[in-house]
Each structure stands twice: as C-alpha cells, then as structure tokens.
Write an enzyme that holds these catalytic residues in place. Structure first.
Site, PDB file in Angstrom:
ATOM      1  N   GLU A 194      -4.424   7.411  -5.380  1.00  0.00           N
ATOM      2  CA  GLU A 194      -3.989   6.054  -6.376  1.00  0.00           C
ATOM      3  C   GLU A 194      -5.996   6.860  -6.751  1.00  0.00           C
ATOM      4  O   GLU A 194      -6.802   6.851  -5.662  1.00  0.00           O
ATOM      5  CB  GLU A 194      -3.622   4.936  -6.730  1.00  0.00           C
TER       6      GLU A 194
ATOM      7  N   HIS B  48      -0.219   0.139  -9.816  1.00  0.00           N
ATOM      8  CA  HIS B  48      -0.811  -0.626  -9.229  1.00  0.00           C
ATOM      9  C   HIS B  48      -1.473  -2.205  -9.779  1.00  0.00           C
ATOM     10  O   HIS B  48      -2.495  -2.440  -9.960  1.00  0.00           O
ATOM     11  CB  HIS B  48      -2.268  -0.199  -8.681  1.00  0.00           C
TER      12      HIS B  48
ATOM     13  N   ARG C  30       1.511  -1.214   0.293  1.00  0.00           N
ATOM     14  CA  ARG C  30      -0.394   0.411   0.068  1.00  0.00           C
ATOM     15  C   ARG C  30       1.078   1.382  -0.219  1.00  0.00           C
ATOM     16  O   ARG C  30       1.797   1.166   0.482  1.00  0.00           O
ATOM     17  CB  ARG C  30      -1.304  -0.065   1.345  1.00  0.00           C
TER      18      ARG C  30
END
Length: 339
Positions: free
Chosen positions: A285, A304, A256
């Site tokens: 994000e 990601h 994360r």
C-alpha cells in the site's frame, strides 16, 4: 516542556473533531505529513534525528533503519490504530522508544465494512449502479446470505463482531483462531444462546469452531480474513488453501493485504473458483499499478478505509493523543528520577 510531534495519519489530519483539538491543546509543535510514509519519506522528515520527540502514525514504515535514525531524540511512537506490523518492535525496545496502540476503538467500523464489501460482491452493487447511471436497466442476479455458511479466520475483536452480525443475517458460522481459550468458548456459547431465540427460526444460525484451518475451507460459502499479520502467517490464504475452498466462494479481507497471496487470488478469480474478492487492504500500500487484482471482474477494492468513519476517527485519534501525552509524561518522570 515543548515537544515536536510528527503526525502522519491522513484520516486524523483530514477529519475535524475533538481529537484534533486535544492534540493542539497540548501546546506541542505539530508537523503534519500525509501518510502512509515509506522508509525514504520518513528518513527525509527525521533528518539527523534531532527533529521529533514523538510520532502519531498510521501505516508508516517504521523499520529498524528509520527507528535508528529517529532515536537520538524520539521517545514515543503512538500508533493510531491497532496493528503494529509496520513497526519493528524489537528495535524500538532496544532503542528505548515507547510504542503504544489503540485497541478496542475500531472493531465496529471494520466489521461494518466487511459486510459492505460482502453485499457489494454478492449483489453487484457497484456494477448495477454504474449501469443505471448510464441509463441502462440491465439486472444481474445476486445471492442471498441467509442460510449460507460463513467462515471467519481470526477470532479477535473484529472476528467476534463479524460472527455476531453474520448470525443476525441468518448465516451459519465456522471460526478458526490460531490459539483458543476459555474466553473464546464462552463467547461461542453466548452467541448460541442469543441466536437460539424463536425470532431466528426461519434460518436458525449455528456457530462452531474449526480446530484446524483446513477444517474451515471446504465447508463455507463465504470467507472473511481477520487475522493479525505476523512473520509466520504472510500469504496465509495461498493457492493451496484457496483450492481447498468450494468453487464459487466469496472472500473478504479487511485485515492486512499480505495475509493473502494476491497472485493466487487473481488466478482463482479469473478461473471462477473464487466468485468474488473484496479487500480493503493490499500488499503493498498504496496500490501499485501492477497489482494483479486490478481490473478483474467482481474484485471490489477500497483504499484501507475500514476504520475511517467520523466516529471511529474520533475514538482512535483521542486514544492516540491520550497515549502520546501519557507516554511523554512517563518519560519525563523517568528522567527526573534518574537525575
């Protein structure tokens, strides 16, 4: 009974396969939205709360306000993936919205990207590729992994897989986990047994536990972050901890973005204290143009995609649909019994 479902995970939508067929075969009304969706976007889709019975989500911002808006009709949130840090679980429980996730389906895929980023950094693969495509034959000198020490923050499914592969590279491993159990100790002993074989005699890999996080930073050449994000560990890898590391350390984060203080990381990369940073996750994000990591030499970033392989998408998608159907059926049963 026909349910209305909002599907907002883009890899589920973009990747054809049996997971999509399984969802369509339910006969549910499916609405697709390209996530991750922020609060404003989710509220726009949810409207007055009468639009959706359930959600198949990725990294969408299901905060308290969004959940309260969805609650008049919503019964289930089926998380496509493992991490639940973007869902207010306490509020969901209070509102009677069932939340599920899909553990055990993407640890292999995320682990592979960890080493993709690590090799990308240490061998300058993107930079060398760009030079050759420009017709240049200018070679950079990289670094080997074998014989070095690899630190792992977080010893769950992904952390364990990373340890296994690091030892296969001939690396020594030090692991830190905020809690420790007999299962963790047993896994360490199994790895010691397997990698004690004569085939690894050139670089005999060792694995040890660091009881405290400060016991890991000064002793490793590479560091990889595999912790779950909680309210207590935001910016865990901060300036203080980074400065405890050896000068020239390489760091990878596929967990994360908010586990790493990005401004501190950018400062350490610019100074050379961190030789390279590879991340599949950012905070926030999607990426913002003012992110301090953008444009820095030897910072390799991916959007990601740690769990985004065809194999993993099918596993995650199938599990998410199964969870969705199971949870909706359970709610039907509860409603019948209550009546």
């Amino acid at each position: 009974m026909t349910y209305s479902i909002l599907v907002s995970t883009s890899s589920f939508i973009d990747t054809p396969g049996p997971h999509v067929k399984k969802l369509m075969d339910t006969g549910f009304e499916i609405v697709k939205a390209r996530g991750p969706l922020n609060e404003e976007q989710l509220l726009s889709y949810i409207g007055d709360g009468s639009n959706f019975d359930a959600f198949v989500c990725g990294e969408d911002d299901f905060n308290a306000k969004v959940l309260q808006a969805a609650a008049p009709r919503a019964k289930v949130i089926s998380k496509y993936g493992v991490g639940l840090d973007k869902i207010d679980l306490a509020e969901a429980e209070k509102l009677g919205i069932k939340v599920t996730n899909t553990p055990g389906v993407n640890h292999t895929t995320v682990t592979e990207l960890t080493f993709g980023l690590l090799l990308s950094l240490t061998r300058y693969i993107p930079e060398q590729n760009a030079l050759v495509h420009k017709g240049e034959w200018r070679r950079q000198t990289g670094r080997e992994l074998a014989g070095k020490t690899f630190g792992i923050l977080g010893f769950g499914r992904v952390g364990k897989e990373v340890a296994k592969r690091a030892m296969a590279f001939g690396m020594n491993v030090r692991v830190f986990n905020t809690s420790w159990s007999s299962q963790h100790s047993a896994y360490l002993e199994e790895l010691k047994s397997v990698f004690g074989h004569r085939l690894f005699s050139e670089y005999p890999p060792q694995i040890t536990r660091a009881p405290r996080d400060e016991d890991i930073f000064p002793h490793v050449d590479f560091l990889s972050v595999h912790m779950s994000l909680t309210r207590d560990n935001q910016y865990f890898l901060n300036k203080r901890r980074l400065m405890m590391c050896k000068r020239g350390i390489y760091v990878v984060n596929v967990s994360r973005g908010a586990l790493v203080d990005q401004r501190a990381m950018a400062e350490c990369v610019r100074s050379g204290h961190v030789a390279g940073y590879g991340a599949d996750v950012l905070d926030p994000e999607p990426v913002q143009l003012d992110n301090p990591l953008l444009g820095l030499t030897n910072v390799h970033l991916t959007p990601h995609v740690g769990s985004r392989t065809y194999e993993s998408v099918v596993r995650q998608g199938t599990a998410a649909v199964d969870n969705l159907v199971r949870a909706l059926k359970a709610r039907e049963t509860e409603g019948t019994q209550a009546a």
